[in-house]
Every structure is written in structure tokens, then in C-alpha cells.
Design a protein around this motif. Structure first.
Motif, short mmCIF file in Angstrom:
data_model
loop_
_atom_site.label_atom_id
_atom_site.label_comp_id
_atom_site.label_asym_id
_atom_site.label_seq_id
_atom_site.Cartn_x
_atom_site.Cartn_y
_atom_site.Cartn_z
N ALA A 253 0.88 14.52 3.09
CA ALA A 253 1.22 13.37 3.93
C ALA A 253 0.40 12.14 3.56
CB ALA A 253 0.99 13.71 5.40
N ILE A 254 -0.82 12.33 3.05
CA ILE A 254 -1.66 11.17 2.70
C ILE A 254 -0.97 10.29 1.68
CG2 ILE A 254 -3.76 10.56 1.42
CD1 ILE A 254 -5.23 12.68 3.00
N LEU A 255 -0.34 10.89 0.70
CA LEU A 255 0.39 10.09 -0.31
C LEU A 255 1.54 9.31 0.33
CD1 LEU A 255 0.59 12.65 -3.28
CD2 LEU A 255 -0.98 10.71 -3.00
N LYS A 256 2.26 9.93 1.26
CA LYS A 256 3.37 9.25 1.91
C LYS A 256 2.86 8.11 2.80
CE LYS A 256 5.90 13.62 2.02
NZ LYS A 256 6.47 14.69 2.89
N PHE A 257 1.78 8.36 3.53
CA PHE A 257 1.24 7.32 4.39
C PHE A 257 0.79 6.12 3.57
CE2 PHE A 257 -0.18 10.83 7.54
CZ PHE A 257 1.10 10.85 8.09
N ASN A 258 0.17 6.38 2.45
CA ASN A 258 -0.31 5.29 1.59
C ASN A 258 0.86 4.53 0.98
OD1 ASN A 258 -2.42 3.80 0.29
ND2 ASN A 258 -1.95 4.88 -1.60
N ALA A 259 1.86 5.26 0.52
CA ALA A 259 3.01 4.60 -0.11
C ALA A 259 3.80 3.78 0.90
CB ALA A 259 3.91 5.65 -0.76
N GLN A 260 3.83 4.23 2.15
CA GLN A 260 4.60 3.53 3.18
C GLN A 260 3.75 2.56 4.01
OE1 GLN A 260 6.35 6.70 5.47
NE2 GLN A 260 7.49 7.52 3.71
N ALA A 261 2.52 2.33 3.57
CA ALA A 261 1.59 1.41 4.24
C ALA A 261 1.36 1.79 5.70
CB ALA A 261 2.10 -0.02 4.14
N GLN A 262 1.36 3.09 5.99
CA GLN A 262 1.05 3.57 7.34
C GLN A 262 -0.45 3.88 7.39
OE1 GLN A 262 3.79 6.90 7.65
NE2 GLN A 262 5.31 5.61 8.69
N PHE A 263 -1.24 2.81 7.45
CA PHE A 263 -2.68 2.97 7.29
C PHE A 263 -3.34 3.59 8.53
CE2 PHE A 263 -1.64 -0.67 4.44
CZ PHE A 263 -1.91 0.00 3.24
N ALA A 264 -2.80 3.38 9.69
CA ALA A 264 -3.35 4.02 10.88
C ALA A 264 -3.18 5.54 10.78
CB ALA A 264 -2.66 3.49 12.13
N GLN A 265 -2.00 5.98 10.35
CA GLN A 265 -1.80 7.42 10.14
C GLN A 265 -2.71 7.96 9.05
OE1 GLN A 265 0.53 5.20 10.66
NE2 GLN A 265 2.25 6.01 11.83
N LEU A 266 -2.91 7.17 7.99
CA LEU A 266 -3.76 7.59 6.89
C LEU A 266 -5.20 7.82 7.36
CD1 LEU A 266 -4.22 8.02 3.83
CD2 LEU A 266 -4.59 5.56 3.64
N TRP A 267 -5.75 6.85 8.06
CA TRP A 267 -7.13 6.98 8.53
C TRP A 267 -7.25 8.05 9.60
CZ3 TRP A 267 -11.50 4.63 6.70
CH2 TRP A 267 -11.31 3.60 5.76
N GLY A 268 -6.24 8.18 10.43
CA GLY A 268 -6.27 9.24 11.44
C GLY A 268 -6.27 10.63 10.81
N ALA A 269 -5.46 10.81 9.76
CA ALA A 269 -5.42 12.10 9.08
C ALA A 269 -6.77 12.42 8.43
CB ALA A 269 -4.30 12.10 8.04
N ILE A 270 -7.36 11.40 7.79
CA ILE A 270 -8.66 11.61 7.15
C ILE A 270 -9.73 11.95 8.18
CG2 ILE A 270 -10.49 10.48 5.83
CD1 ILE A 270 -8.28 8.86 4.42
N ALA A 271 -9.71 11.25 9.31
CA ALA A 271 -10.70 11.53 10.36
C ALA A 271 -10.53 12.93 10.92
CB ALA A 271 -10.56 10.49 11.48
#
Length: 302
Positions: A253-271
Motif C-alpha cells: 500500500a505504501i507504493l500506492k499511497f505515494n503514487a496517488q499522493a495520499q500522504f496522510a495515509q502514507l504517514w499513518g501506515a508508517i506510524a
């Protein structure tokens, strides 16, 4: 006669030796159990304290990076932003429903890689202890897997095991976990008491019996150290397997979040994955402290 009567009065009736010994053993056993409970409680509190300190330091560093590096707020999300995204925003429930299943899949993949990697490491360590020929033949392959970047050999692993399969997750996770776990377990097996090994040999015990009775119990602290080191490695292996093979879980999902500029989801997943890794590490450490304390061995204070 009077003197004898006086002596009889001053001296209490003698208790049976067996009863005295039994009471002494019971008292000593109770003190031992109390000491072990106190040791486990201290180590549990110490583990919680260390975890809280680590979380505070991580949050402070995270906020400092976001605040003082000049990264756009659109891209960089701080701890408060992620907390609001997951718990206080109007759509927080939907956000959790999106991320938590991904986190669950990554946890399953991490457990697979951790379990397979630890089992392989322990089996290889025992075989190396029993036979130097096996060690000479297999250790170069282990070192080869360690030195070659996983991204380079991942296509071969996926070609053999199949894309998106559980086998590919297990193999990639094992490659990441294997070497540090094997090194720790081998170190523990090599530190067995020479006097204890001599006792086994004097009474006619075989090398396998010495390994079972002396080497393996004495290596438990190193086995738990290997488990603690392997927890973050297993999570890393799961993320790599999801990125390179399955496309599921947090790694995919991290790749999809980054490609779709869903940065809140990206940081939430990492956290979330960072927090879960820290929790798993401390669970293993608490388990180590409990087991070693019950066995009367030194309790880790890490």
C-alpha cells in the motif's frame, strides 16, 4: 536428679530431622518464587519504561524533522496530524478501516518470516554444533545470502516460489532474519559450561545428550536475543515481500499511497507499523524475562 530435670526443662524437644528439612526447603522455595516474581515485575516495569522513552524520542524526532526541515505540510505529516487522521477527524473510522486490515496482513507476513527464519536458524545452529563438516558446507551459502542485496535475488526467489505466494513471503522473510539469528544462537551454544559438558561425558553421555542437557538450556539468553533482533528484521522482510511479491499489506500500500499522493495515509501506515514493531519487540523481551526468571537465570535489563 535436679540437675537432669533442669536440663530437660531448658532443652526443647527435638523435632524430627526430616520435618526441619522439609520446612527449610519450603521456606527457601517460597523465597525463591518471591525473588523471581520481583525480578519479573522489575523487568516488566523496566521494559514499559524503555518503550515509553523510545516512543517519546521517536515522536520528538519526527516532529522536529517535520517542523525544522522546511518540508511542505502537504507532504510531511507530524504526529498530531497522524493522530487526528486516525482518531479525531470526521472520517477517522473510515481511515482506520482502510489501514488496519493492511496492518493485519503485514503482521501475518511478519510472523511467517519470523517463525520460519528462527526455526531455520536454530536447526542450522544445532547442526553446526554437531558437525563441523555441515558448518563448512552451509555457512558460505548463508554468508552469500547475507552479502547479496535482497532486491537483487528477489526476482529469482519469486520465480521459484511464485509471485504473491506465502512461500515467497516465507523465503524473503527467512533471508532477512536468518543471519543475525544464526549468529546469536551459535554464540550461545558455544558458551556452554566446560565443567557441565565434562560431567555429561564422564557419565557416558553422547554429544547429542550434552547438546540437549547443557548447550541448548545455556543458550536460551542468546536465543531470546536472536528473537529480539529478528522482530524488526521480520517486519522489514514482510514489507519487502509485500513490495516485491504480493502487493498486499502495508508494504504494497505504501507504493500506492505515494503514487496517488495520499500522504496522510502514507504517514499513518508508517506510524502504525513502527508502533507495532516496537510493541512486538517489547513483548519478546518481557517473555524472555519471564522464562529466564522462572528458570533461575539472569534476567535481561535491556
Amino acid at each position: 536428679m535436679a540437675d537432669n530435670d533442669t536440663v530437660d526443662v531448658l532443652q526443647p524437644p527435638a523435632q524430627p530431622t526430616a520435618k526441619i528439612a522439609l520446612e527449610a526447603d519450603a521456606a527457601a522455595l517460597a523465597r525463591l518464587r518471591a525473588d523471581r516474581r520481583r525480578a519479573v515485575a522489575r523487568s516488566f516495569g523496566r521494559s514499559l519504561g524503555n518503550a515509553l522513552i523510545t516512543i517519546v524520542v521517536l515522536l520528538a524526532l519526527w516532529q522536529a524533522v517535520v517542523s525544522f526541515t522546511g518540508i511542505s505540510p502537504y507532504v510531511a505529516k507530524g504526529p498530531l496530524d497522524v493522530f487526528a487522521f486516525l482518531f479525531t477527524d470526521e472520517d477517522a473510522a473510515a481511515h482506520r478501516d482502510q489501514l488496519f486490515p493492511l496492518l493485519g496482513q503485514t503482521l501475518v507476513d511478519s510472523v511467517i518470516g519470523f517463525a520460519v527464519g528462527m526455526v531455520v536458524a536454530i536447526v542450522l545452529a544445532v547442526l553446526f554444533s554437531l558437525s563441523k563438516a555441515v558448518e563448512a558446507g552451509v555457512m558460505p551459502l548463508v554468508l552469500l545470502l547475507r552479502t547479496i542485496p535482497l532486491v537483487s535475488i528477489a526476482p529469482v526467489i519469486i520465480l521459484i516460489t511464485g509471485r504473491g505466494t506465502t512461500a515467497s513471503v516465507a523465503v524473503i522473510g527467512t533471508v532477512v532474519v536468518l543471519f543475525p539469528a544464526l549468529a546469536n544462537v551459535l554464540f550461545g551454544l558455544s558458551r556452554a559450561s566446560r565443567q557441565s559438558l565434562d560431567v555429561v561425558h564422564v557419565f557416558g553421555g553422547s554429544r547429542f545428550m550434552a547438546l540437549r542437557k547443557v548447550n541448548i538450556p545455556g543458550a536460551l539468553p542468546s536465543v531470546f536475543a536472536a528473537m529480539r533482533v529478528s522482530v524488526p528484521s521480520a517486519v522489514t522482510g514482510a514489507l519487502l515481500a509485500e513490495w516485491l511479491s504480493t502487493g498486499a499489506g502495508i508494504g504494497g500500500a505504501i507504493l500506492k499511497f505515494n503514487a496517488q499522493a495520499q500522504f496522510a495515509q502514507l504517514w499513518g501506515a508508517i506510524a502504525l507499523i513502527t508502533l507495532i514493531t516496537l510493541v512486538l519487540y517489547n513483548i519478546v523481551q518481557i517473555l524472555e524475562n519471564v522464562v529466564l526468571a522462572r528458570m533461575g537465570m539472569a534476567v535481561s535489563i535491556a
